[in-house]
Motif scaffolding. Structure first.
Motif, short mmCIF file in Angstrom:
data_model
loop_
_atom_site.label_atom_id
_atom_site.label_comp_id
_atom_site.label_asym_id
_atom_site.label_seq_id
_atom_site.Cartn_x
_atom_site.Cartn_y
_atom_site.Cartn_z
N THR A 36 0.77 -1.34 0.00
CA THR A 36 0.04 -0.21 0.14
C THR A 36 0.89 1.25 0.18
OG1 THR A 36 -0.12 0.09 2.34
CG2 THR A 36 -1.91 -1.11 1.12
N GLY A 37 2.01 1.15 0.55
CA GLY A 37 2.98 2.40 0.61
C GLY A 37 3.26 2.85 -0.85
N TYR A 40 0.70 5.13 -2.17
CA TYR A 40 0.79 6.45 -1.73
C TYR A 40 1.78 7.06 -2.36
CZ TYR A 40 -2.95 5.69 1.57
OH TYR A 40 -4.28 5.32 2.11
N ARG A 41 2.87 6.32 -2.64
CA ARG A 41 4.16 7.03 -3.26
C ARG A 41 3.64 7.36 -4.84
NH1 ARG A 41 9.64 5.42 -1.38
NH2 ARG A 41 9.19 4.60 0.85
N SER A 104 4.44 10.66 2.16
CA SER A 104 3.88 10.72 3.86
C SER A 104 2.91 12.08 3.86
CB SER A 104 5.10 10.94 4.86
OG SER A 104 4.99 11.08 6.03
N SER A 107 -0.39 11.36 2.03
CA SER A 107 -1.09 10.47 2.67
C SER A 107 -2.07 11.02 3.80
CB SER A 107 -0.27 9.19 3.10
OG SER A 107 0.55 9.67 4.18
N ARG A 113 -6.52 9.43 1.17
CA ARG A 113 -7.00 8.09 1.80
C ARG A 113 -8.01 7.31 1.39
NH1 ARG A 113 -2.62 7.46 5.03
NH2 ARG A 113 -3.33 5.33 5.17
N GLY A 133 1.54 -1.84 5.28
CA GLY A 133 1.27 -0.39 5.11
C GLY A 133 1.34 0.02 6.76
N ARG A 134 0.50 1.02 7.07
CA ARG A 134 0.36 1.84 7.96
C ARG A 134 -0.96 1.69 8.91
NH1 ARG A 134 4.38 2.51 5.78
NH2 ARG A 134 5.85 3.98 6.06
N ASP A 135 -1.97 1.37 7.95
CA ASP A 135 -3.53 1.35 8.35
C ASP A 135 -4.11 -0.08 7.89
OD1 ASP A 135 -3.60 1.81 5.76
OD2 ASP A 135 -5.30 3.46 6.10
N ARG A 161 17.37 1.31 5.90
CA ARG A 161 16.98 2.13 4.98
C ARG A 161 18.19 2.53 4.12
NH1 ARG A 161 12.56 1.54 3.20
NH2 ARG A 161 10.62 2.77 3.92
N ARG A 184 9.01 11.48 9.31
CA ARG A 184 7.89 10.43 8.68
C ARG A 184 6.94 9.90 9.91
NH1 ARG A 184 7.82 6.27 4.35
NH2 ARG A 184 10.11 5.92 4.55
N ASP A 188 3.10 10.45 10.06
CA ASP A 188 2.29 9.04 9.90
C ASP A 188 1.64 8.61 11.35
OD1 ASP A 188 3.31 9.12 7.57
OD2 ASP A 188 4.74 7.40 7.82
N ARG A 191 -1.22 11.98 12.05
CA ARG A 191 -2.28 12.80 11.35
C ARG A 191 -3.69 12.21 11.70
NH1 ARG A 191 -0.32 8.48 7.07
NH2 ARG A 191 -1.30 6.81 7.74
#
Ligand code: DC
Length: 228
Positions: A36-37, A40-41, A104, A107, A113, A133-135, A161, A184, A188, A191
């Motif tokens: 999912t990242g 968003y990218r 970031s 998103s 979203r 992802g994040r969610d 990274r 980030r 993240d 938000r």
């Protein structure tokens, strides 16, 4: 209670090893890997190229309506998912530290979203997905059968990274990447819509000091033992 779906969600902050682990888990289960990242990218790249003002709701909606997103599953466990925006392969262009920052920021936008969450839910409709992802455990697939949340110290995440970028031929400075990682994290987690957080029914794995192979093994042990 709604029936649980054959979906594995793997969430967590950046640089925690989610992608490598998710690809391994997808290979072990035969499920499709949903990055999912990357979505968003891709949205971030398109919006920045179009110079769209995120605060102008009409312009934003119009730009997003002109965007066609396609994901092509990775060729093998080591490769990234390929991403096409209106037919153009942007797979490399979206995987830079700058694009991560833009993704970031973008998103946090509720319309972005809303659109991506809808697309992601569609991908997961028939199950058999490893969503990263994040969610994904909290918002996109709250009924996923298996949820994991990976975490690690920021310094370790930044080191990973830098290594990962180096492997992709991108030279990066540790201090700069650490600062970006922290920024980030802050974006993240804080938000208003779908912030990064561990789902109540997700299993937390601290990946500090353990490699992706071991994390994937732990996840597979849980997945194979959970009777659902
Ligand atoms: O996982 P990644 O580094 O490729 O993600 C890039 C950015 O996209 C991340 O900083 C926040 C956003 N993102 C998000 O808000 N929700 C997701 N499910 C995945 C990514």
């Amino acid at each position: 209670m709604p029936e649980k779906k054959k979906i594995i969600t793997i969430d967590g902050p950046s640089g925690v090893g989610k992608s490598t682990v998710s690809r391994k888990v997808a290979a072990a289960t035969g499920f499709t890997y949903l990055d999912t990242g990357a979505m968003y990218r891709a949205f971030g790249l398109y919006l920045s190229r179009q110079k769209t003002d995120l605060n102008d709701a009409l312009a934003l909606r119009a730009t997003l309506e002109s965007l066609q997103l396609e994901l092509i599953p990775a060729a093998d466990e080591r490769s990234d998912v390929r991403v096409l925006v209106n037919g153009e392969d942007v797979s490399e262009a979206i995987r830079t530290p700058e694009m991560a920052m833009i993704a970031s920021r973008v998103s946090a936008n509720p319309l972005v979203r809303e659109i991506l969450t809808k697309i992601q839910k569609r991908y997961g409709h028939d199950g058999k997905i490893v969503a990263e992802g994040r969610d994904t455990g909290t918002v996109v697939f709250p009924n996923a059968a298996h949820k994991f949340f990976l975490d690690a110290h920021p310094e370790e995440r930044a080191r990973r990274r830098v290594r990962q970028l180096g492997e992709n031929g991108v030279e990066a400075d540790f201090k700069q990447i650490l600062a970006m990682t922290l920024e980030r994290d802050d974006n993240d987690r804080n938000r208003a819509v779908a912030p990064l957080r561990q789902a109540e029914d997700a299993l937390l794995i601290d990946t500090t000091g353990i490699d992706a192979e071991e994390v994937a093994k732990r996840i597979m042990r849980v997945v194979l033992n959970e009777a659902i």
